[in-house]
Design a protein around this motif. Structure first.
Motif, short mmCIF file in Angstrom:
data_model
loop_
_atom_site.label_atom_id
_atom_site.label_comp_id
_atom_site.label_asym_id
_atom_site.label_seq_id
_atom_site.Cartn_x
_atom_site.Cartn_y
_atom_site.Cartn_z
N PHE A 210 0.84 -1.20 0.00
CA PHE A 210 0.00 0.00 0.00
C PHE A 210 0.87 1.25 0.00
N VAL A 211 0.62 2.15 -0.95
CA VAL A 211 1.40 3.38 -1.08
C VAL A 211 0.44 4.53 -1.36
N THR A 212 0.67 5.65 -0.72
CA THR A 212 -0.16 6.83 -0.98
C THR A 212 0.52 7.73 -2.00
N LEU A 213 -0.28 8.54 -2.66
CA LEU A 213 0.22 9.58 -3.56
C LEU A 213 -0.38 10.88 -3.06
N SER A 214 0.48 11.83 -2.71
CA SER A 214 -0.01 13.09 -2.15
C SER A 214 0.51 14.28 -2.95
N CYS A 215 -0.17 15.42 -2.80
CA CYS A 215 0.24 16.64 -3.49
C CYS A 215 -0.44 17.83 -2.85
N LEU A 216 -0.03 19.02 -3.27
CA LEU A 216 -0.70 20.25 -2.88
C LEU A 216 -1.39 20.84 -4.10
N GLN A 217 -2.64 21.19 -3.94
CA GLN A 217 -3.40 21.80 -5.03
C GLN A 217 -3.50 23.31 -4.79
N HIS A 218 -3.22 24.07 -5.85
CA HIS A 218 -3.34 25.53 -5.80
C HIS A 218 -4.41 25.95 -6.82
N ALA A 219 -5.31 26.80 -6.38
CA ALA A 219 -6.37 27.28 -7.27
C ALA A 219 -6.82 28.66 -6.80
N PRO A 220 -7.30 29.49 -7.73
CA PRO A 220 -7.71 30.86 -7.38
C PRO A 220 -8.73 30.90 -6.25
N GLN A 221 -9.64 29.91 -6.20
CA GLN A 221 -10.70 29.93 -5.19
C GLN A 221 -10.24 29.41 -3.83
N LEU A 222 -8.99 28.93 -3.78
CA LEU A 222 -8.47 28.41 -2.51
C LEU A 222 -7.61 29.48 -1.83
N LYS A 223 -7.88 29.75 -0.57
CA LYS A 223 -7.11 30.75 0.17
C LYS A 223 -5.71 30.25 0.48
N ILE B 92 8.68 10.06 -0.60
CA ILE B 92 9.57 10.07 -1.77
C ILE B 92 9.08 11.13 -2.76
N PRO B 93 9.87 12.14 -3.05
CA PRO B 93 9.46 13.14 -4.06
C PRO B 93 9.17 12.45 -5.40
N TYR B 94 8.07 12.86 -6.03
CA TYR B 94 7.64 12.20 -7.26
C TYR B 94 7.37 13.23 -8.35
N HIS B 95 7.90 12.99 -9.53
CA HIS B 95 7.65 13.88 -10.67
C HIS B 95 6.37 13.43 -11.36
N PHE B 96 5.31 14.19 -11.18
CA PHE B 96 4.01 13.83 -11.73
C PHE B 96 3.85 14.39 -13.14
N ASP B 97 3.51 13.51 -14.07
CA ASP B 97 3.21 13.91 -15.45
C ASP B 97 1.98 13.12 -15.87
N ARG C 202 4.32 13.41 -3.81
CA ARG C 202 5.14 12.49 -3.05
C ARG C 202 4.48 11.12 -2.96
N LEU C 203 5.30 10.09 -2.96
CA LEU C 203 4.86 8.72 -2.71
C LEU C 203 5.13 8.40 -1.25
N GLY C 204 4.11 7.94 -0.55
CA GLY C 204 4.27 7.62 0.87
C GLY C 204 4.19 6.13 1.12
N ASP C 205 5.23 5.58 1.75
CA ASP C 205 5.28 4.14 2.00
C ASP C 205 5.33 3.83 3.49
N ASN C 206 4.67 4.66 4.30
CA ASN C 206 4.73 4.47 5.75
C ASN C 206 4.19 3.13 6.21
N SER C 207 3.15 2.63 5.54
CA SER C 207 2.58 1.35 5.96
C SER C 207 3.51 0.19 5.66
N ALA C 208 4.54 0.42 4.85
CA ALA C 208 5.52 -0.62 4.55
C ALA C 208 6.62 -0.67 5.61
N GLY C 209 6.59 0.27 6.52
CA GLY C 209 7.61 0.31 7.55
C GLY C 209 8.44 1.57 7.46
#
Length: 268
Positions: A15-28, A87-92, A72-79
């Motif tokens: 199990f691995v998570t994929l996380s990011c920060l979203q920026h948008a005009p309507q978000l403070k 892990i920094p991830y280049h998203f395309d 980022r890829l998160g592998d905390n549940s793997a130990g």
């Protein structure tokens, strides 16, 4: 330990998570997003698998003027042997294979991982699910379980620290809803085997999480990945999943074709 706890310590490495920060005009301020997913191995090619509608939503947000960073890829549940560092991830988005057809009930996404990510994930204790542990929801079973991160459990210090709770939820098979129609051919359905409020109020955020089938054989528990969590009917508590084996077979075809082309271009 309970069966859920033992399963977490066993399948958590997939199990691995994929996380990011979203920026948008309507978000403070930037919005933290965390997606559930898992690793599979297709003929020595690692893929990260999640739900297709997640990528469709990201694509729609990009087209409406939003931007995303700090993937980022998160592998905390793997130990995670590196003090929780993701892990920094280049998203395309162009690298992703996405199948998302709400009318037909298809909801898959996968991206091949380069050697750099595979080595980083492996160093943290993560590993992919091999084809020997792919199953179907039609196989005989002693139970099902969903692994994922509910959005309600996410904490973020708005700098670097992200905390979230991985849950392992026992499931039981359920019949299709009355309005499923042709979707029922490409989905299967489940309910929580226990009161879901024992561990989660809202399963939002668990889309893309793997569903495992469990079987006890000669005193040992074995597991197979059988589905990708897609959606749920909030009022009735019915979960919707897409079978993994069919998508896994499609990924195998993609890998086989890519290797055939590579051999043709490079002469073996």
């Amino acid at each position: 330990m309970s069966l859920s706890e033992r399963l977490y310590h066993t399948v958590g490495r997939h199990f691995v998570t994929l996380s990011c920060l979203q920026h948008a005009p309507q978000l403070k301020k930037p919005k933290l997003l965390i997606f559930s997913g898992f690793l599979v191995d297709v003929d020595d090619v690692w893929f990260y698998v999640t739900a297709g509608h997640i990528l469709t939503d990201v694509s729609a947000a990009l087209q409406s003027g939003a931007s995303f960073d700090v993937w980022r890829l998160g592998d905390n549940s793997a130990g995670n042997r590196f003090m929780g560092m993701a892990i920094p991830y280049h998203f395309d988005i162009e690298n992703w294979i996405v199948i998302n057809d709400p009318e037909k009930g298809l909801d898959y996404a996968a991206v091949p991982l380069t050697d750099l990510y595979c080595l980083s994930l492996s160093a943290g204790g993560a590993s992919p699910i091999g084809t020997n542990a792919w199953g179907t929801h039609l196989d005989e079973t002693d139970g099902w379980a969903l692994v994922g991160i509910p959005s309600e459990s996410i904490e973020y210090d708005e700098q670097t620290l992200i905390k979230a709770r991985v849950i392992v939820a026992p499931l039981k098979s359920a019949p299709p809803p009355h309005n499923a129609e042709e979707k029922a051919e490409n989905q299967f359905y489940a309910r929580f085997a226990d009161d879901p409020t024992n561990f989660v109020e809202d399963i939002d955020g668990m889309s893309g999480g793997p569903i495992f089938s469990l079987r006890k054989h000669e005193g040992q528990w074995k597991y197979w990945v059988i589905g990708v969590q897609s959606a749920w009917y909030r009022e009735s508590g019915l979960l919707v999943a897409c079978p993994f084996s069919s998508f896994g077979a499609a990924l195998a075809d993609v890998v086989a074709e890519a290797k055939r082309i590579h051999v043709g271009l490079h002469g073996g």
